[in-house]
Motif scaffolding. Structure first.
Motif, short mmCIF file in Angstrom:
data_model
loop_
_atom_site.label_atom_id
_atom_site.label_comp_id
_atom_site.label_asym_id
_atom_site.label_seq_id
_atom_site.Cartn_x
_atom_site.Cartn_y
_atom_site.Cartn_z
N LYS A 161 5.23 21.60 -61.04
CA LYS A 161 5.70 20.26 -60.69
C LYS A 161 7.22 20.21 -60.63
O LYS A 161 7.81 19.63 -59.70
CB LYS A 161 5.20 19.24 -61.71
N GLN A 162 7.88 20.82 -61.59
CA GLN A 162 9.34 20.82 -61.60
C GLN A 162 9.89 21.64 -60.46
O GLN A 162 10.91 21.28 -59.84
CB GLN A 162 9.86 21.37 -62.93
N ALA A 163 9.23 22.76 -60.14
CA ALA A 163 9.67 23.59 -59.01
C ALA A 163 9.58 22.81 -57.70
O ALA A 163 10.48 22.89 -56.85
CB ALA A 163 8.82 24.86 -58.93
N ALA A 164 8.50 22.04 -57.54
CA ALA A 164 8.35 21.22 -56.33
C ALA A 164 9.48 20.20 -56.23
O ALA A 164 10.07 20.01 -55.16
CB ALA A 164 7.00 20.52 -56.34
N ALA A 165 9.81 19.57 -57.36
CA ALA A 165 10.89 18.59 -57.37
C ALA A 165 12.23 19.23 -57.03
O ALA A 165 13.04 18.67 -56.27
CB ALA A 165 10.95 17.90 -58.73
N GLU A 166 12.49 20.41 -57.58
CA GLU A 166 13.76 21.10 -57.32
C GLU A 166 13.87 21.52 -55.86
O GLU A 166 14.94 21.42 -55.25
CB GLU A 166 13.88 22.31 -58.24
N LYS A 167 12.76 21.97 -55.29
CA LYS A 167 12.80 22.39 -53.89
C LYS A 167 12.97 21.20 -52.96
O LYS A 167 13.68 21.28 -51.94
CB LYS A 167 11.54 23.18 -53.55
N PHE A 168 12.32 20.08 -53.27
CA PHE A 168 12.54 18.88 -52.46
C PHE A 168 14.00 18.45 -52.54
O PHE A 168 14.57 17.97 -51.55
CB PHE A 168 11.62 17.75 -52.92
N MET A 169 14.65 18.62 -53.70
CA MET A 169 16.06 18.26 -53.82
C MET A 169 16.92 19.13 -52.91
O MET A 169 17.93 18.67 -52.36
CB MET A 169 16.51 18.39 -55.27
N LEU A 170 16.53 20.38 -52.71
CA LEU A 170 17.28 21.27 -51.83
C LEU A 170 17.14 20.90 -50.36
O LEU A 170 17.93 21.36 -49.53
CB LEU A 170 16.82 22.72 -52.04
N THR A 171 16.16 20.08 -50.02
CA THR A 171 16.09 19.55 -48.66
C THR A 171 16.66 18.14 -48.58
O THR A 171 17.11 17.71 -47.51
CB THR A 171 14.64 19.56 -48.14
N ILE A 172 16.65 17.42 -49.70
CA ILE A 172 17.25 16.08 -49.72
C ILE A 172 18.76 16.16 -49.53
O ILE A 172 19.35 15.38 -48.76
CB ILE A 172 16.92 15.38 -51.06
N VAL A 173 19.41 17.11 -50.19
CA VAL A 173 20.88 17.20 -50.16
C VAL A 173 21.43 17.42 -48.75
O VAL A 173 22.31 16.66 -48.30
CB VAL A 173 21.38 18.29 -51.14
N PRO A 174 20.97 18.43 -47.98
CA PRO A 174 21.52 18.57 -46.63
C PRO A 174 21.18 17.42 -45.71
O PRO A 174 21.97 17.07 -44.83
CB PRO A 174 20.89 19.88 -46.13
N THR A 175 20.01 16.80 -45.92
CA THR A 175 19.66 15.63 -45.11
C THR A 175 20.64 14.50 -45.37
O THR A 175 21.10 13.83 -44.43
CB THR A 175 18.23 15.17 -45.42
N ALA A 176 20.99 14.27 -46.63
CA ALA A 176 21.93 13.20 -46.98
C ALA A 176 23.32 13.48 -46.42
O ALA A 176 23.96 12.58 -45.85
CB ALA A 176 21.98 13.04 -48.50
N ILE A 177 23.80 14.70 -46.58
CA ILE A 177 25.13 15.05 -46.06
C ILE A 177 25.14 14.93 -44.54
O ILE A 177 26.09 14.40 -43.94
CB ILE A 177 25.52 16.48 -46.49
N GLY A 178 24.08 15.39 -43.90
CA GLY A 178 24.00 15.31 -42.44
C GLY A 178 24.04 13.88 -41.94
O GLY A 178 24.65 13.59 -40.91
N SER A 179 23.39 12.98 -42.66
CA SER A 179 23.42 11.57 -42.25
C SER A 179 24.81 10.97 -42.46
O SER A 179 25.29 10.18 -41.65
CB SER A 179 22.37 10.77 -43.03
N ALA A 180 25.49 11.37 -43.53
CA ALA A 180 26.81 10.82 -43.84
C ALA A 180 27.87 11.23 -42.81
O ALA A 180 28.75 10.43 -42.47
CB ALA A 180 27.25 11.26 -45.24
N VAL A 181 27.80 12.46 -42.31
CA VAL A 181 28.84 12.93 -41.39
C VAL A 181 28.61 12.45 -39.96
O VAL A 181 29.47 12.65 -39.10
CB VAL A 181 28.96 14.47 -41.41
N ARG A 182 27.50 11.80 -39.70
CA ARG A 182 27.24 11.37 -38.33
C ARG A 182 28.21 10.30 -37.84
O ARG A 182 28.58 10.30 -36.66
CB ARG A 182 25.79 10.88 -38.21
N LEU A 183 28.64 9.41 -38.72
CA LEU A 183 29.59 8.38 -38.28
C LEU A 183 30.93 8.98 -37.87
O LEU A 183 31.41 8.69 -36.76
CB LEU A 183 29.76 7.33 -39.37
N PRO A 184 31.58 9.79 -38.69
CA PRO A 184 32.83 10.39 -38.23
C PRO A 184 32.66 11.28 -37.01
O PRO A 184 33.55 11.36 -36.15
CB PRO A 184 33.32 11.20 -39.44
N TYR A 185 31.52 11.94 -36.89
CA TYR A 185 31.27 12.77 -35.71
C TYR A 185 31.19 11.91 -34.45
O TYR A 185 31.62 12.32 -33.37
CB TYR A 185 29.97 13.57 -35.89
N THR A 186 30.64 10.71 -34.58
CA THR A 186 30.57 9.81 -33.43
C THR A 186 31.96 9.42 -32.95
O THR A 186 32.25 9.43 -31.75
CB THR A 186 29.78 8.54 -33.82
#
Length: 464
Positions: free
Chosen positions: A84-109
């Protein structure tokens, strides 16, 4: 280097108002003028679109790298031994780049108008070298989980390429062709999610699951090619500007936020599911993917299926733009959300019954309809603001700002998808709670689309 449109000269080698980077600048760009378009504008637009698709495709692939890397990782990479903890940690490793990618979209525009579409494509492609080189150096057994989070965050830079690419291409095509052009551009980029997973499958099948850094070696030369192609083949449009009040005006319009809500439902679903699908299969149906040699989940068997979802969702995105061009973006979006709610219900039933075949049918449908909805919602943006503003230039001014806002918020929807999965698996060991949430959200999006853009009323503008 000079770019010309026969019979209408339109380019110079330097921006008329200066700029930090010199390059090919189109001083006169009038895609709505049919004589201009037929006289050479179409060829220039298509050339820029082709390069944009390739560059955005590589950006999406880098952004999605960690949806593949998590399938390689185990306790020797700092991942917990508790399932269960491994699943949570791996989901966090996909949450982080998704969040950063969404944040940089405004300046990229904003960067497209600041530096020029061609110039920024060169810069944004070059920035992709940062996560690749860092990952090539640091991703190895014995690394800490904190290091993995930093590396995953760096990959988020690839998420910004979509916003700048869509803003750039939106300015190249006339209104009547925007749906198809934006659909092709986005679909070609989105397919990078499937491509990176397919490459991951090939790497695991050949080099083995102990060599994830082979993927870095594959993508480094592709990034270099993207940089060169943009430098040699793309153009900047001189009359595209970051109007001082464009973002403020866009933020003050309720339709900006309504479109963003709809885009969370479509693109947020697509990118969220694309990042999470492999982990969902491994955690919920792991017994179907066991290795005969080790008795553990075999990532190769999982990845035979994971790339199919993002692939189908990417391929049908231009269909969404095509349908929207013919049937209207709002009407296409309405029926699409109804289909997504139905597909989500199939996934929920399959999860409760433990039926992998039915689960795959429902999830493939979610990918397909999220892809179609991506195209139809983006088609709505220029249509909505063309009807609400005076003139093509004003519509383009607001629409470009809305593309940046909606793109950033929509990408953040992918963060919400992965958070929902993480919490659902932590609490119950399955994704049922997440599926219920997705269905409810699609129903909300359907209601908003009907009430604002489709329902017959005196205040509703036709043609959206």
């Amino acid at each position: 280097m000079t770019t010309t449109l026969d019979p209408i000269p339109t380019a110079t080698t330097a921006p008329p108002t200066g700029g930090l980077i010199r390059g090919r600048w189109l001083e006169d760009w009038r895609p709505e003028d049919e004589r201009f378009w037929d006289g050479g504008g179409r060829a220039v637009a298509r050339r820029n679109l082709l390069v944009s698709v390739f560059s955005e495709h590589i950006g999406f692939s880098i952004w999605s790298l960690w949806s593949v890397f998590v399938l390689f990782l185990g306790p020797n990479y700092g991942i917990s031994a508790d399932p269960k903890q491994a699943a949570a940690e791996k989901f966090m490793l996909t949450i982080v780049p998704t969040a950063i990618g969404s944040a940089v979209r405004l300046p990229y525009t904003f960067a497209v108008a600041k530096f020029g579409g061609r110039n920024w494509t060169v810069i944004s492609a070059a920035l992709l070298l940062v996560p690749l080189i860092a990952t090539g150096i640091a991703l190895k057994p014995g690394t800490s989980y904190a290091t993995l989070l930093v590396l995953a965050a760096l990959a988020g830079v690839g998420g910004g390429n979509f916003a700048s690419s869509m803003t750039n291409i939106n300015s190249f095509f006339p209104q009547r062709l925007k749906g198809a052009a934006l659909g092709l551009n986005a679909g070609g980029g989105n397919i990078g999610v499937a491509t990176v997973q397919l490459i991951g499958l090939l790497v695991i099948a050949t080099a083995g699951k102990d060599h994830p850094r082979v993927m870095v070696a594959i993508y480094l030369p592709l990034v270099v090619i993207a940089i060169a192609a943009a430098a040699l083949l793309q153009d900047n449009i001189a009359n595209v500007r970051n109007e001082k009040r464009a973002m403020r005006d866009a933020c003050g319009d309720v339709h900006t936020w309504l479109i963003s809500l709809l885009y969370i439902g479509t693109f947020g679903s697509f990118i969220g599911f694309g990042f999470a699908f492999g982990q969902v299969l491994s955690n919920e149906f792991g017994s179907h993917f066991l290795s005969a040699a080790t008795g553990r989940v075999d990532p190769v068997k999982v990845m035979y299926l994971t790339f199919l979802g993002p692939l189908t969702g990417s391929l049908v995105r231009p269909v969404g733009g095509w349908l929207a061009d013919r049937l209207g973006g709002a009407r296409t979006t309405l029926w699409n959300f109804a289909a997504m709610a139905a597909a989500g219900s199939i996934v929920l039933v399959a999860s409760k019954q433990g039926s992998l075949p039915l689960f795959l049918v429902g999830f493939m449908a979610l990918f397909v309809f999220s892809g179609i909805g991506n195209g139809s919602v983006y088609k709505m943006i220029p249509a909505v603001f063309r009807l609400r503003t005076d003139g093509d230039q004003e519509a383009r001014r607001i629409a470009n700002a809305v593309i940046g806002i909606a793109g950033a918020i929509g990408a953040f929807g992918g963060v919400l998808v992965n958070i929902a999965f993480r919490q659902s698996f932590l609490s119950s060991g399955n994704g049922d709670a997440a599926y219920v949430g997705f269905i409810a959200f699609y129903a909300l999006c359907l209601a908003v689309t009907w009430a604002v853009y489709v329902r017959p009323s005196e205040n509703r503008a036709a043609g959206i």
